[in-house]
Scaffold this motif. Structure first.
Motif, PDB file in Angstrom:
ATOM      1  N   ALA A  10      10.175  -6.698 -13.030  1.00  7.48           N
ATOM      2  CA  ALA A  10       9.037  -7.512 -13.001  1.00  7.48           C
ATOM      3  C   ALA A  10       7.911  -7.139 -12.138  1.00  7.48           C
ATOM      4  CB  ALA A  10       9.552  -8.858 -13.025  1.00  7.48           C
ATOM      5  N   LYS A  11       6.592  -7.612 -12.573  1.00  6.19           N
ATOM      6  CA  LYS A  11       5.754  -7.589 -11.626  1.00  6.19           C
ATOM      7  C   LYS A  11       5.795  -8.646 -10.475  1.00  6.19           C
ATOM      8  CE  LYS A  11       2.991  -4.639 -14.011  1.00  6.19           C
ATOM      9  NZ  LYS A  11       2.968  -3.339 -13.555  1.00  6.19           N
ATOM     10  N   ILE A  12       5.139  -8.493  -9.444  1.00  2.00           N
ATOM     11  CA  ILE A  12       5.276  -9.157  -8.318  1.00  2.00           C
ATOM     12  C   ILE A  12       4.802 -10.710  -8.727  1.00  2.00           C
ATOM     13  CG2 ILE A  12       4.410  -9.961  -6.128  1.00  2.00           C
ATOM     14  CD1 ILE A  12       4.002  -7.004  -5.585  1.00  2.00           C
ATOM     15  N   ASP A  13       5.934 -11.710  -8.979  1.00  4.22           N
ATOM     16  CA  ASP A  13       5.475 -12.937  -9.491  1.00  4.22           C
ATOM     17  C   ASP A  13       5.485 -13.785  -8.362  1.00  4.22           C
ATOM     18  OD1 ASP A  13       8.175 -12.796  -8.922  1.00  4.22           O
ATOM     19  OD2 ASP A  13       8.849 -13.343 -10.967  1.00  4.22           O
ATOM     20  N   ARG A  14       5.861 -13.589  -7.177  1.00  2.00           N
ATOM     21  CA  ARG A  14       5.787 -14.560  -5.981  1.00  2.00           C
ATOM     22  C   ARG A  14       4.433 -14.732  -5.389  1.00  2.00           C
ATOM     23  NH1 ARG A  14      10.285 -12.695  -1.822  1.00  2.00           N
ATOM     24  NH2 ARG A  14       9.061 -13.935  -0.442  1.00  2.00           N
ATOM     25  N   PRO A  15       3.853 -15.733  -5.434  1.00  2.34           N
ATOM     26  CA  PRO A  15       2.545 -16.010  -5.019  1.00  2.34           C
ATOM     27  C   PRO A  15       2.318 -15.407  -3.461  1.00  2.34           C
ATOM     28  CG  PRO A  15       3.551 -18.167  -4.857  1.00  2.34           C
ATOM     29  CD  PRO A  15       4.452 -17.193  -5.375  1.00  2.34           C
ATOM     30  N   ALA A  29       4.881 -11.962  -0.206  1.00  2.31           N
ATOM     31  CA  ALA A  29       5.278 -11.965  -1.401  1.00  2.31           C
ATOM     32  C   ALA A  29       6.194 -11.131  -1.895  1.00  2.31           C
ATOM     33  CB  ALA A  29       3.827 -12.209  -2.220  1.00  2.31           C
ATOM     34  N   LEU A  30       6.406 -10.085  -1.562  1.00  2.00           N
ATOM     35  CA  LEU A  30       7.312  -8.765  -1.594  1.00  2.00           C
ATOM     36  C   LEU A  30       8.929  -9.663  -1.947  1.00  2.00           C
ATOM     37  CD1 LEU A  30       5.652  -5.893   0.079  1.00  2.00           C
ATOM     38  CD2 LEU A  30       5.589  -6.257  -2.527  1.00  2.00           C
ATOM     39  N   PRO A  31       9.474  -9.505  -2.910  1.00  2.11           N
ATOM     40  CA  PRO A  31      10.823  -9.799  -3.222  1.00  2.11           C
ATOM     41  C   PRO A  31      11.962  -9.259  -2.218  1.00  2.11           C
ATOM     42  CG  PRO A  31      10.338  -8.341  -4.747  1.00  2.11           C
ATOM     43  CD  PRO A  31       8.894  -8.523  -4.319  1.00  2.11           C
ATOM     44  N   PHE A  32      11.535  -8.403  -1.174  1.00  2.00           N
ATOM     45  CA  PHE A  32      12.491  -7.983  -0.237  1.00  2.00           C
ATOM     46  C   PHE A  32      12.146  -8.028   0.979  1.00  2.00           C
ATOM     47  CE2 PHE A  32       9.635  -4.290  -2.030  1.00  2.00           C
ATOM     48  CZ  PHE A  32       8.915  -3.710  -0.852  1.00  2.00           C
ATOM     49  N   ASP A  73       8.721  -0.068  -7.353  1.00  2.00           N
ATOM     50  CA  ASP A  73       7.588  -0.524  -8.201  1.00  2.00           C
ATOM     51  C   ASP A  73       6.841  -1.660  -7.560  1.00  2.00           C
ATOM     52  OD1 ASP A  73       9.273   0.007 -11.347  1.00  2.00           O
ATOM     53  OD2 ASP A  73       7.942   1.462 -10.155  1.00  2.00           O
ATOM     54  N   HIS A  74       7.214  -2.711  -6.851  1.00  2.00           N
ATOM     55  CA  HIS A  74       6.846  -3.724  -6.128  1.00  2.00           C
ATOM     56  C   HIS A  74       6.001  -3.123  -5.012  1.00  2.00           C
ATOM     57  CE1 HIS A  74       8.133  -7.169  -8.208  1.00  2.00           C
ATOM     58  NE2 HIS A  74       9.374  -6.760  -8.314  1.00  2.00           N
ATOM     59  N   TYR A  75       6.503  -2.290  -4.132  1.00  2.00           N
ATOM     60  CA  TYR A  75       6.133  -1.784  -3.220  1.00  2.00           C
ATOM     61  C   TYR A  75       4.862  -1.072  -3.592  1.00  2.00           C
ATOM     62  CZ  TYR A  75       4.973   1.701   0.572  1.00  2.00           C
ATOM     63  OH  TYR A  75       4.462   2.285   1.514  1.00  2.00           O
TER      64      TYR A  75
END
Length: 142
Positions: A10-15, A29-32, A73-75
């Motif tokens: 997924a794309k970064i979806d956390r605001p 906002a990064l998921p990790f 990918d998020h990074y």
């Protein structure tokens, strides 16, 4: 499939979180990335307020590798927005401090390594075929 794996592609979806001065905090906002609890910070005065490698594992190496690639990918997406950030060093420091290096970490670093290879090819060679061969040379975990 466990919920924690769903952000692998997924794309970064956390605001982006807003700082007190109004600037957005893309790192948070990064998921990790997670904020440490006050208790953790009281127990260990050497910790930074943020945990830059807060992940959940599935204990399935191949699935964890895929999860790590998604986190990579998020990074990479983050770095397009803040290319001078020292975040990668902070992530690796927290990986080391946790004393575990498995599929998630391998997938994460593999994704970043492959993007660096592509960038190096882009900078040194107009040969698009070489870039495509590099992109397809990885077979993933066995």
């Amino acid at each position: 499939m466990p919920a924690e794996v769903t952000y692998a592609t997924a794309k970064i979806d956390r605001p982006a979180i807003r700082r007190r001065n109004g600037a957005s905090d893309l790192i948070a906002a990064l998921p990790f990335v997670a904020d440490r609890t006050p208790e953790e910070l009281r127990r260990d005065k050497t910790l930074s307020p943020r945990d830059f490698w807060s992940i959940k594992r599935t204990d399935d190496w191949a699935l964890d590798f895929t999860l790590g690639m998604g986190l990579g990918d998020h990074y990479i997406e983050f770095m397009t927005k803040d290319p001078t950030s020292p975040l990668l060093g902070w992530i690796v420091k927290d990986m080391i401090s946790k004393g575990h290096f498995g599929g998630v970490e391998c997938g994460f670093l593999d994704r970043i390594s492959r993007m660096a290879q592509r960038g190096a090819v882009d900078c040194t060679s107009p040969d698009v075929g070489q870039l495509q061969r590099l992109a397809h040379s990885h077979r993933g975990p066995s």
